[in-house]
Design a protein around this motif. Sequence first.
Motif, PDB file in Angstrom:
ATOM      1  N   MET A   1       4.592 -84.512  45.180  1.00  0.00           N
ATOM      2  CA  MET A   1       4.385 -84.811  43.773  1.00  0.00           C
ATOM      3  C   MET A   1       5.049 -83.745  42.917  1.00  0.00           C
ATOM      4  N   THR A   2       5.693 -84.162  41.824  1.00  0.00           N
ATOM      5  CA  THR A   2       6.327 -83.240  40.905  1.00  0.00           C
ATOM      6  C   THR A   2       5.487 -83.114  39.638  1.00  0.00           C
ATOM      7  N   ASN A   3       5.911 -82.215  38.752  1.00  0.00           N
ATOM      8  CA  ASN A   3       5.249 -82.062  37.470  1.00  0.00           C
ATOM      9  C   ASN A   3       6.064 -82.688  36.346  1.00  0.00           C
ATOM     10  N   LYS A   4       6.985 -83.546  36.706  1.00  0.00           N
ATOM     11  CA  LYS A   4       7.901 -84.139  35.750  1.00  0.00           C
ATOM     12  C   LYS A   4       7.187 -85.146  34.850  1.00  0.00           C
ATOM     13  N   LEU A   5       7.546 -85.137  33.565  1.00  0.00           N
ATOM     14  CA  LEU A   5       6.971 -86.068  32.615  1.00  0.00           C
ATOM     15  C   LEU A   5       8.029 -87.064  32.154  1.00  0.00           C
ATOM     16  N   GLU A   6       7.574 -88.229  31.729  1.00  0.00           N
ATOM     17  CA  GLU A   6       8.500 -89.277  31.299  1.00  0.00           C
ATOM     18  C   GLU A   6       9.333 -88.827  30.108  1.00  0.00           C
ATOM     19  N   SER A   7      10.636 -89.034  30.205  1.00  0.00           N
ATOM     20  CA  SER A   7      11.553 -88.588  29.152  1.00  0.00           C
ATOM     21  C   SER A   7      12.037 -89.734  28.271  1.00  0.00           C
ATOM     22  N   ALA A   8      11.807 -90.973  28.692  1.00  0.00           N
ATOM     23  CA  ALA A   8      12.254 -92.119  27.900  1.00  0.00           C
ATOM     24  C   ALA A   8      11.180 -92.533  26.900  1.00  0.00           C
ATOM     25  N   THR A   9      11.599 -93.310  25.908  1.00  0.00           N
ATOM     26  CA  THR A   9      10.694 -93.828  24.884  1.00  0.00           C
ATOM     27  C   THR A   9      10.410 -95.296  25.158  1.00  0.00           C
ATOM     28  N   TYR A  10       9.140 -95.666  25.091  1.00  0.00           N
ATOM     29  CA  TYR A  10       8.768 -97.066  25.298  1.00  0.00           C
ATOM     30  C   TYR A  10       9.236 -97.874  24.085  1.00  0.00           C
ATOM     31  N   THR A  11      10.249 -98.682  24.273  1.00  0.00           N
ATOM     32  CA  THR A  11      10.908 -99.360  23.160  1.00  0.00           C
ATOM     33  C   THR A  11       9.962-100.266  22.385  1.00  0.00           C
ATOM     34  N   HIS A  12       9.060-100.973  23.059  1.00  0.00           N
ATOM     35  CA  HIS A  12       8.183-101.923  22.373  1.00  0.00           C
ATOM     36  C   HIS A  12       7.038-101.248  21.632  1.00  0.00           C
ATOM     37  N   GLY A  13       6.568-100.106  22.146  1.00  0.00           N
ATOM     38  CA  GLY A  13       5.403 -99.480  21.557  1.00  0.00           C
ATOM     39  C   GLY A  13       4.167-100.348  21.730  1.00  0.00           C
ATOM     40  N   HIS A  14       3.130-100.057  20.941  1.00  0.00           N
ATOM     41  CA  HIS A  14       1.876-100.812  21.071  1.00  0.00           C
ATOM     42  C   HIS A  14       1.506-101.482  19.754  1.00  0.00           C
ATOM     43  N   HIS A  15       2.522-102.022  19.079  1.00  0.00           N
ATOM     44  CA  HIS A  15       2.282-102.802  17.877  1.00  0.00           C
ATOM     45  C   HIS A  15       1.380-103.997  18.229  1.00  0.00           C
ATOM     46  N   ALA A  16       0.618-104.470  17.266  1.00  0.00           N
ATOM     47  CA  ALA A  16      -0.315-105.580  17.508  1.00  0.00           C
ATOM     48  C   ALA A  16       0.393-106.800  18.073  1.00  0.00           C
ATOM     49  N   SER A  17       1.629-107.052  17.631  1.00  0.00           N
ATOM     50  CA  SER A  17       2.376-108.212  18.136  1.00  0.00           C
ATOM     51  C   SER A  17       2.706-108.059  19.619  1.00  0.00           C
ATOM     52  N   VAL A  18       2.927-106.828  20.053  1.00  0.00           N
ATOM     53  CA  VAL A  18       3.232-106.563  21.461  1.00  0.00           C
ATOM     54  C   VAL A  18       1.982-106.774  22.313  1.00  0.00           C
ATOM     55  N   ILE A  19       0.869-106.228  21.864  1.00  0.00           N
ATOM     56  CA  ILE A  19      -0.384-106.381  22.611  1.00  0.00           C
ATOM     57  C   ILE A  19      -0.772-107.842  22.703  1.00  0.00           C
ATOM     58  N   ARG A  20      -0.572-108.578  21.629  1.00  0.00           N
ATOM     59  CA  ARG A  20      -0.895-110.006  21.631  1.00  0.00           C
ATOM     60  C   ARG A  20      -0.038-110.755  22.648  1.00  0.00           C
ATOM     61  N   ALA A  21       1.244-110.427  22.694  1.00  0.00           N
ATOM     62  CA  ALA A  21       2.135-111.083  23.655  1.00  0.00           C
ATOM     63  C   ALA A  21       1.768-110.719  25.082  1.00  0.00           C
TER      64      ALA A  21
END
Length: 277
Positions: A1-21
């Motif tokens: 296991m490494t200590n590496k953290l995610e470097s990319a950005t989640y393009t959709h985010g958690h907008h209400a429209s995304v959660i609904r879909a």
Amino acid sequence: MTNKLESATYTHGHHASVIRAHSWRTAANSAGYLLPYLKSDMKILDIGCGAGTITVDLAKYVPQGHITGLDQAESILDQARALAKDTGVTNVDFVQGDANALEFPGNTFDVVVCHQVLQHVGEPTGILKEMRRVAKVGGFVAARESDYGSWVWYPAAEGLDNWRALYLNVARSNRGEPNAGRMIHAWARDAGFPKADIQCTSSSWCLSTKEAVADWSKGWAERTESADSSFAKSAVGGQFATAAEIAQVAVAWREWGQHEDAWISVPHGEIVCVKRD
């Protein structure tokens, strides 16, 4: 296991429209390729579980087993826990974590699965290596990813062509790969799975009813134009589109969704990999 953290950005985010879909997703429509491999007493890890609709549904296929849903965003896990409670599913838990550095010992899970995750990360091969590490010998690593370049819709709409070009640019600027569906089998090989141990399939979501098309077009219009949408912020902030161009794309989604013959196919690539050692 490494200590590496995610470097990319989640393009959709958690907008209400995304959660609904995302709430529409089930084991049947989003993990059907995996179901034949499941046994009732398996221990499963679902990476990038979001609001947990697939996770909670998968738990019903392993009534004597257990499933853990993991997501980097702690806030979304409250919805997942509420869903499990409301549906009476008890063989499930949800934890916050980074898939680049899973806080589980090696050889822990019978199945490690992710859905629509690898397209949003900086190093998908690295995450597949972590998934492989925590899978048991003889267990399975599975993934399903959309392929935006292969989306097909009717009727033709220049505005949706513009949306796709915009989405591809924004996703890649966030260090993701929106055409992941056609690549995941190669990423699995890079992660250490021999080709003979990778089962490849593909399947599609097909939206054609009036209700499904309306929900899909409304959702994409909202996540395209809303000021608090992660996609809109990335598009305008990254200078890939102006606010006016964003608004035009949202109009195109709505106009397409109102067409009597509107139809869309969303293809996915799928893999199930066996861990031999």
